[in-house]
Design an enzyme around this catalytic site. Structure first.
Site, PDB file in Angstrom:
ATOM      1  N   GLU A 124      19.119  -1.095  -2.580  1.00  8.85           N
ATOM      2  CA  GLU A 124      20.582  -1.096  -2.692  1.00  8.85           C
ATOM      3  C   GLU A 124      21.203  -2.307  -1.991  1.00  8.85           C
ATOM      4  O   GLU A 124      20.934  -2.577  -0.820  1.00  8.85           O
ATOM      5  CB  GLU A 124      21.191   0.192  -2.126  1.00  8.85           C
ATOM      6  N   GLU A 127      29.432   7.986  -6.219  1.00  9.83           N
ATOM      7  CA  GLU A 127      29.322   8.147  -4.771  1.00  9.83           C
ATOM      8  C   GLU A 127      30.720   8.037  -4.165  1.00  9.83           C
ATOM      9  O   GLU A 127      31.457   7.102  -4.473  1.00  9.83           O
ATOM     10  CB  GLU A 127      28.422   7.047  -4.213  1.00  9.83           C
TER      11      GLU A 127
HETATM   12 MN    MN Z   1      25.881   3.276  -2.727  1.00  8.26          MN
END
Ligand code: MN
Length: 297
Positions: free
Chosen positions: A147, A241
Site C-alpha cells: 500500500e 475505507e
Molecule cells: Mn488504505
C-alpha cells in the site's frame, strides 16, 4: 467485474467473535462481495469462526495490516527484520486460514511517522523479506498489495511510481501495488495519471475521500479515478475505507490521526459508498464507449 469490499472498521474496531459476526453479516446485507479484515492483532483472530461465518454469509475476505517499529523489515537491525518476517508469515497463515485472497497494507516497513529517510540497505532488506513472504503467500494463492500511503505513515512508498519500482525489484506475479485515493490525493501530482502509470502492476484498490468520510462528500474527483481504472482494465478488488472517531480506537486512531467524528452510522455510510462506487464504475465504462458510439454513418 471488480469485487466490491468494505473495510471492517466501518462496522467495528472490536475483535470478538460477536463483533466479527455482526461485521460480516452487515457486509453481506449491504450487498458487498467481500470484507477487508483489519488484522490489528493476529492472535485475537479466531480463524475457524471467521472462515465459517464468511462462508455462511457467502462473503469473501481480504486482510490488511501494518508492521510496527519493532517489526520493521526496512530497518538495519537483524532482530527487527526477523521479527517482521515472522509477523508477515503469521499474517499469511491467518489469511490462508480465513480464506483471504489478498493481504495488503504496510507490509514493507513500519506503519508510523518516520523522522529519517529510508536507507538503500533498508529498502533492499525490505524487498528481500517481501519476496520471501510473497513466495509463501503464492503457495496459498494469496496476492500481496504494497500500500502506497502518505508521508506521515511510511518513508518508503509514498507514490505509485515508488511502489511500481519496489514490486519490480521483488519480481513476483503475486506481489503488486495497492493504491488508495486518500493517500494519492495527498502525494501524487495527478491521481488519475498515477493509476494509469501503475497499469498492470495494480493489484488492490482502496476508495476513500479526502477527509476519509462519506464517499463523494470530499474534494476527490472520482470520475477521473474510475475512468483511469477502466483505462488500465483493472479487475481486482475495490474496497471502501473510512474512519470515524465513532468506531476507531487506539492504537489506530493515534497513528492515523482520527480526531473527528465524520459519521455516526456505518450502515448509511457503507450502503451509500457501494451505490456511489457502482454508479462511478458504470459511468466510467460508458465514458470509455463514447468513441465507439461516435462513428459517422
Ligand atoms: Mn488504505
Amino acid at each position: 467485474m471488480n469485487k466490491l469490499g468494505v473495510h471492517s472498521f466501518i462496522w467495528t474496531a472490536g475483535a470478538s467473535n460477536a463483533d466479527a459476526e455482526r461485521a460480516i453479516g452487515l457486509t453481506a446485507e449491504a450487498g458487498f462481495d467481500l470484507m477487508e479484515v483489519a488484522a490489528m492483532d493476529l492472535a485475537a483472530i479466531d480463524v475457524a469462526f471467521i472462515r465459517q461465518t464468511l462462508e455462511r454469509h457467502r462473503i469473501g475476505a481480504t486482510m490488511s495490516f501494518g508492521l510496527d517499529a519493532d517489526h520493521d523489515v526496512s530497518s538495519n537491525d537483524d532482530a527487527r527484520i526477523d521479527a517482521g518476517r515472522q509477523r508477515l508469515l503469521e499474517g499469511i497463515a491467518v489469511a490462508r486460514d480465513i480464506g483471504a485472497t489478498h493481504v495488503c497494507g504496510i507490509l514493507y516497513g513500519a506503519f508510523r511517522k518516520y523522522d529519517q529517510p529510508p536507507t538503500a540497505e533498508g529498502i533492499a532488506r525490505s524487498v528481500e523479506v517481501v519476496r520471501h513472504v510473497g513466495e509463501v503467500a503464492a503457495q496459498s494463492g494469496i496476492t500481496l498489495g504494497m500500500e502506497v500511503v502518505n508521508r506521515y505513515e511510511s518513508n518508503i512508498l509514498n507514490t505509485a511510481a515508488q511502489a511500481v519500482e519496489f514490486v519490480k525489484r521483488v519480481d513476483l506475479p503475486n506481489v503488486l501495488v495497492h493504491l488508495d485515493c486518500y493517500h494519492m490525493n495527498i502525494e501524487e501530482a495527478d491521481v488519475a495519471e498515477a493509476i494509469r502509470a501503475t497499469g498492470k502492476y495494480l493489484g488492490y484498490f482502496h476508495t476513500g475521500d479526502s477527509h476519509r468520510g462519506y464517499l463523494g462528500s470530499g474534494s476527490i474527483n472520482f470520475s477521473r479515478i474510475f475512468r483511469a481504472l477502466v483505462a488500465i482494465d483493472y479487475q481486482g478488488p475495490v474496497t471502501f475505507e473510512s474512519f470515524s472517531s465513532r468506531v476507531v480506537g487506539q492504537p489506530l486512531e493515534g497513528i492515523l490521526g482520527i480526531w473527528r467524528n465524520l459519521w455516526e452510522d456505518g450502515w448509511d455510510l457503507a450502503v451509500h459508498a457501494r451505490a456511489y462506487t457502482l454508479a462511478q464504475m458504470k459511468a466510467a465504462q460508458e465514458a470509455a464507449n463514447t468513441v465507439a458510439r461516435s462513428r459517422l454513418s
